[in-house]
Design a protein around this motif. Sequence first.
Motif, short mmCIF file in Angstrom:
data_model
loop_
_atom_site.label_atom_id
_atom_site.label_comp_id
_atom_site.label_asym_id
_atom_site.label_seq_id
_atom_site.Cartn_x
_atom_site.Cartn_y
_atom_site.Cartn_z
N SER A 109 0.77 -1.33 0.00
CA SER A 109 0.18 -0.07 0.05
C SER A 109 0.87 1.19 -0.02
O SER A 109 2.23 1.21 0.37
CB SER A 109 -0.85 0.14 1.27
N GLN A 110 0.32 2.32 -0.33
CA GLN A 110 1.15 3.60 -0.54
C GLN A 110 1.48 3.84 1.08
O GLN A 110 2.80 4.44 1.13
CB GLN A 110 0.49 4.72 -1.10
N ARG A 111 0.67 3.75 1.89
CA ARG A 111 1.11 4.12 3.25
C ARG A 111 2.42 2.88 4.19
O ARG A 111 3.36 3.69 4.61
CB ARG A 111 -0.10 3.69 4.30
N ASP A 112 2.32 1.75 3.61
CA ASP A 112 3.36 0.95 3.94
C ASP A 112 4.76 1.36 3.23
O ASP A 112 5.66 1.21 3.65
CB ASP A 112 2.91 -0.48 3.74
N ALA A 113 4.59 1.77 2.03
CA ALA A 113 5.42 2.00 1.14
C ALA A 113 6.52 3.21 1.77
O ALA A 113 7.57 3.27 1.91
CB ALA A 113 5.18 2.19 -0.58
N ALA A 114 5.62 4.22 2.17
CA ALA A 114 6.00 5.36 2.99
C ALA A 114 6.84 5.29 4.40
O ALA A 114 7.74 5.53 4.49
CB ALA A 114 5.03 6.42 3.06
N ARG A 115 6.47 4.07 4.98
CA ARG A 115 6.59 3.66 6.42
C ARG A 115 8.12 2.98 6.08
O ARG A 115 8.95 3.26 7.06
CB ARG A 115 6.00 2.76 7.00
N GLY A 117 10.21 3.84 3.79
CA GLY A 117 11.43 4.75 3.12
C GLY A 117 11.27 4.82 1.60
O GLY A 117 11.97 5.63 1.14
N ILE A 118 9.87 4.57 1.05
CA ILE A 118 9.74 4.82 -0.42
C ILE A 118 9.01 5.89 -0.65
O ILE A 118 7.73 6.15 -0.18
CB ILE A 118 9.07 3.33 -1.18
N ASN A 119 9.40 7.04 -1.60
CA ASN A 119 8.63 8.04 -1.77
C ASN A 119 7.78 7.93 -3.12
O ASN A 119 8.39 7.75 -4.18
CB ASN A 119 9.92 9.20 -2.31
N ALA A 120 6.50 7.79 -2.74
CA ALA A 120 5.46 7.50 -3.74
C ALA A 120 5.42 8.62 -4.92
O ALA A 120 5.25 8.09 -5.94
CB ALA A 120 4.26 7.27 -3.03
N ASP A 121 5.86 9.67 -4.54
CA ASP A 121 5.87 10.97 -5.46
C ASP A 121 6.90 10.66 -6.55
O ASP A 121 6.82 11.23 -7.57
CB ASP A 121 6.24 12.27 -4.93
N ILE A 151 15.06 -15.51 8.69
CA ILE A 151 15.80 -15.65 7.48
C ILE A 151 15.55 -14.35 6.77
O ILE A 151 14.46 -13.68 6.74
CB ILE A 151 14.77 -16.79 6.74
N THR A 152 16.57 -13.86 6.39
CA THR A 152 16.69 -12.42 5.64
C THR A 152 16.91 -12.79 3.83
O THR A 152 17.79 -13.55 3.66
CB THR A 152 17.74 -11.44 5.90
N ASP A 153 15.89 -12.21 3.13
CA ASP A 153 15.98 -12.15 1.60
C ASP A 153 16.51 -10.90 1.31
O ASP A 153 15.85 -9.82 1.81
CB ASP A 153 14.95 -12.70 1.24
N ARG A 154 17.10 -10.72 0.14
CA ARG A 154 17.61 -9.34 -0.40
C ARG A 154 16.98 -9.32 -1.85
O ARG A 154 16.89 -10.28 -2.44
CB ARG A 154 19.09 -9.20 -0.30
N ASN A 155 16.83 -7.91 -2.01
CA ASN A 155 16.26 -7.66 -3.36
C ASN A 155 15.19 -8.25 -3.87
O ASN A 155 15.31 -9.08 -4.88
CB ASN A 155 17.46 -7.85 -4.32
N VAL A 156 13.99 -8.18 -3.03
CA VAL A 156 12.89 -8.78 -3.33
C VAL A 156 12.07 -7.89 -4.10
O VAL A 156 11.71 -6.72 -3.67
CB VAL A 156 12.10 -9.23 -2.03
N PRO A 157 11.31 -8.39 -5.31
CA PRO A 157 10.53 -7.72 -6.16
C PRO A 157 9.55 -7.29 -5.55
O PRO A 157 8.85 -8.25 -4.96
CB PRO A 157 10.47 -8.20 -7.76
N ALA A 158 8.84 -6.14 -5.85
CA ALA A 158 7.43 -5.72 -5.47
C ALA A 158 7.03 -4.49 -6.13
O ALA A 158 7.68 -3.96 -6.84
CB ALA A 158 7.59 -5.32 -3.93
N VAL A 159 5.74 -4.35 -5.97
CA VAL A 159 5.08 -3.05 -6.52
C VAL A 159 4.38 -2.44 -5.49
O VAL A 159 3.83 -2.93 -4.45
CB VAL A 159 4.09 -3.58 -7.67
N VAL A 160 4.25 -0.92 -5.80
CA VAL A 160 3.73 -0.16 -4.81
C VAL A 160 2.24 0.11 -5.63
O VAL A 160 2.10 0.57 -6.86
CB VAL A 160 4.18 1.14 -4.61
N ASN A 161 1.07 0.04 -5.00
CA ASN A 161 -0.27 0.13 -5.56
C ASN A 161 -0.63 1.68 -5.59
O ASN A 161 -0.52 2.23 -4.72
CB ASN A 161 -1.44 -0.56 -4.58
#
Length: 192
Positions: A109-115, A117-121, A151-161
Motif C-alpha cells: 500500500s502507499q502507506r506501507d511504502a512510505a513507512r 522509506g519509499i517516496n511514492a511521488d 531468514i533474510t532475503d535481499r532484493n525482493v521485487p514488489a510493486v506499490v499500488n
Amino acid sequence: MSTDQIMQLTYLVLLGAAIGGSAIVAGRSNMGKMAQQAAIWALIFVGVIGAYGLWEDITNDVNPRQAILSDGAIAVPRSNDGHYHLTLDVNGTAVDFVIDTGASQVVLSQRDAARIGINADALNFSGMASTANGVVRTAPVVLDQVTLGGITDRNVPAVVNGGAMDNSLLGMTYLGLYNRIEISNGELVLNR
C-alpha cells in the motif's frame, strides 16, 4: 517509596475513607443491601484486575499471531476475518501483510511504502494490475531486505499500488522463495 507516592497513597486512602463513610451513613438503615452492593463492586474490581493481568493470553486466543516452529517453519493461524496475516521486517520496519497466493507479486500500500522509506511521488506508476476492484496502476520497486523468522532475503521485487488499499499483500514473488506452503486445520505453514 518516594514522598510523592506516599502523599498520593495518603490522598487515595482519605478519599476512599470519605466515600466509604458517606456510603455507610447513607445506607445505615439498610446495611444488608449495602453489604451486598459492596460485595458486587469488589467482585467487579477483582474481575477487572484479573482481565488486565490475563490480557495478553486473551488476545492471543482471540487474535492469534504467527509463530516460528522448532524446525524453522513459520506457522500462521487463520485470522477471524478468514485470511492469513503475517508480519515481516521490510527494510527495518515491521509491515503487516495479508497472504495472497493469488497475487503474483508483493503489493505494498502507499502507506506501507512510505513507512519503509519509499517516496511514492518519485515512483513511476507504469504498470497495470487487474484486481477484484478493477484495474489499478502499479510502480515497480525492489525491497532491499525482507526478514521473517531469522531468514533474510535481499532484493525482493514488489510493486506499490497506485490505488487505495487497506493492507499490503504478500504475493508469490516472496512466497515462491519457500519450498512448501501448506494449509491444514486453519493454519498456513511456510517451509524453506
